[in-house]
Design an enzyme around this catalytic site. Structure first.
Site, mmCIF file in Angstrom:
data_model
loop_
_atom_site.group_PDB
_atom_site.id
_atom_site.type_symbol
_atom_site.label_atom_id
_atom_site.label_comp_id
_atom_site.label_asym_id
_atom_site.label_seq_id
_atom_site.Cartn_x
_atom_site.Cartn_y
_atom_site.Cartn_z
ATOM 1 N N HIS A 92 40.626 40.889 47.675
ATOM 2 C CA HIS A 92 40.354 42.236 47.676
ATOM 3 C C HIS A 92 39.644 42.800 46.324
ATOM 4 C CE1 HIS A 92 43.991 41.322 45.187
ATOM 5 N NE2 HIS A 92 43.978 42.660 44.743
ATOM 6 N N HIS A 94 40.124 44.603 43.762
ATOM 7 C CA HIS A 94 40.711 44.916 42.243
ATOM 8 C C HIS A 94 40.033 43.945 41.266
ATOM 9 C CE1 HIS A 94 44.535 46.733 44.248
ATOM 10 N NE2 HIS A 94 43.594 47.492 43.954
ATOM 11 N N ASP A 96 40.497 42.412 38.650
ATOM 12 C CA ASP A 96 41.043 40.861 38.142
ATOM 13 C C ASP A 96 40.832 39.826 39.131
ATOM 14 O OD1 ASP A 96 43.178 42.579 39.815
ATOM 15 O OD2 ASP A 96 44.755 41.020 39.028
ATOM 16 N N HIS A 97 40.439 40.157 40.389
ATOM 17 C CA HIS A 97 40.140 39.294 41.412
ATOM 18 C C HIS A 97 38.675 39.318 41.928
ATOM 19 C CE1 HIS A 97 44.378 38.490 42.894
ATOM 20 N NE2 HIS A 97 44.505 39.378 42.138
#
Length: 303
Positions: A92, A94, A96-97
């Protein structure tokens, strides 16, 4: 109201902050933990390298932040497998990914795969229901699991394991944060994953869950039902709390570290929106103020 008991309490899981930086979890799955640990990201983002040893190919899932040392550790795992990267896959949007996804794709000479072009770029692969990525003697099958974010995907592996991203975490529970979090969709996605019956859960944050994944998913559903029951009970005593989510959080999360209250408020707002859709509450002052689903910096509290 008595909260549900997290089944992981009795499991022998590593303490927070004690995950090894790089480890082989299964024959085809290795994990490299990104150096972005916090009370919101737990031990850090879990980046997975998925491929059959000796096959010459592997996927990299959720590269996480743009950190050069982290990239080099992931490249070292690919070298240990004697594998080329066949695709950078993202659960997804976000940051941090997804932050390093396009840069890693360029550096590794491959495309990025995700649910939206915003993440994978115009040359990437847009994934939907049942789409399959195949390389390195293994396959990743996309399982749409909206709720935490509208574009969230889990990935089912050949052996029945599930890369669960932020849908299900190794510790605590995932936040479903207003305005982009959709609690009704999240609950439907949890039920779908429960029906899949994954043999193992490899989450986006925290340790792998191999002992009884179904018990964890059931706990997630029970936890959400308990929080909703708390909100309903509080509104029966004071209906005006629906217009004051921060006050509602202070009341319901009194035993939780206040540093998590802002995230708890976003989850509580998502719960109130669900209740509004069901006709339980009305006239939410914030309901129509939702953004276009940006929220690219959303993170994940411990509970």
């Amino acid at each position: 109201m008595t909260p549900p008991v997290d089944p992981r309490i009795g499991w022998h899981l590593p303490a927070l902050g004690a995950l090894p930086v790089s480890t082989r979890l299964a024959e085809t799955v290795s994990r490299v933990v990104a150096p972005n640990a916090s009370h919101m990201t737990l031990d850090g983002t879990n980046t997975y390298v998925v491929g059959e040893p000796g096959s010459g190919a592997a996927f990299v899932v959720d590269p996480g932040p743009g950190d050069e040392a982290h990239f080099e550790r992931v490249r070292a795992v690919l070298q240990e497998l004697d594998a080329e990267c066949s695709g950078v896959v993202v659960t997804h949007h976000h940051l941090d990914h997804s932050e390093a996804a396009l840069a890693w794709g360029r550096a590794l000479g491959t495309a990025v795969a995700a649910a939206s072009e915003d993440v994978c770029g115009p040359e990437g692969w847009i994934l939907g229901e049942g789409d399959v990525l195949s390389a390195g003697g293994t396959t990743l099958t996309a399982v749409p699991t909206p709720g935490h974010s509208a574009d969230h995907l889990c990935f089912r592996l050949d052996d029945g394991s599930l890369l669960s991203g932020d849908h299900i975490l190794g510790r605590g529970t995932s936040v479903v944060a207003w305005p982009e979090g959709d609690l009704a969709a999240y609950l439907d996605s949890l039920r779908r994953v429960l029906q899949l019956g994954p043999d193992n859960l490899f989450p986006g944050h925290g340790p792998e869950l191999t002992e009884n994944p179904d018990a964890v998913i059931t706990f997630y559903l029970e936890h959400r039902a308990w929080r909703e029951a708390q909100v309903r009970a509080a509104l029966l005593e004071d209906e005006s709390l629906s217009e004051r989510p921060a006050d509602l959080v202070a009341r319901l999360y009194a035993a939780v570290d206040p540093v998590l209250w802002p995230a708890a408020e976003m989850s509580t707002r998502a719960c109130l929106v669900k209740l509004a859709a069901e006709g339980v509450v009305s006239g939410l002052p914030f309901e129509t103020a939702a953004s276009d689903g940006g929220g690219r910096d959303a993170r994940h509290p411990l509970g």
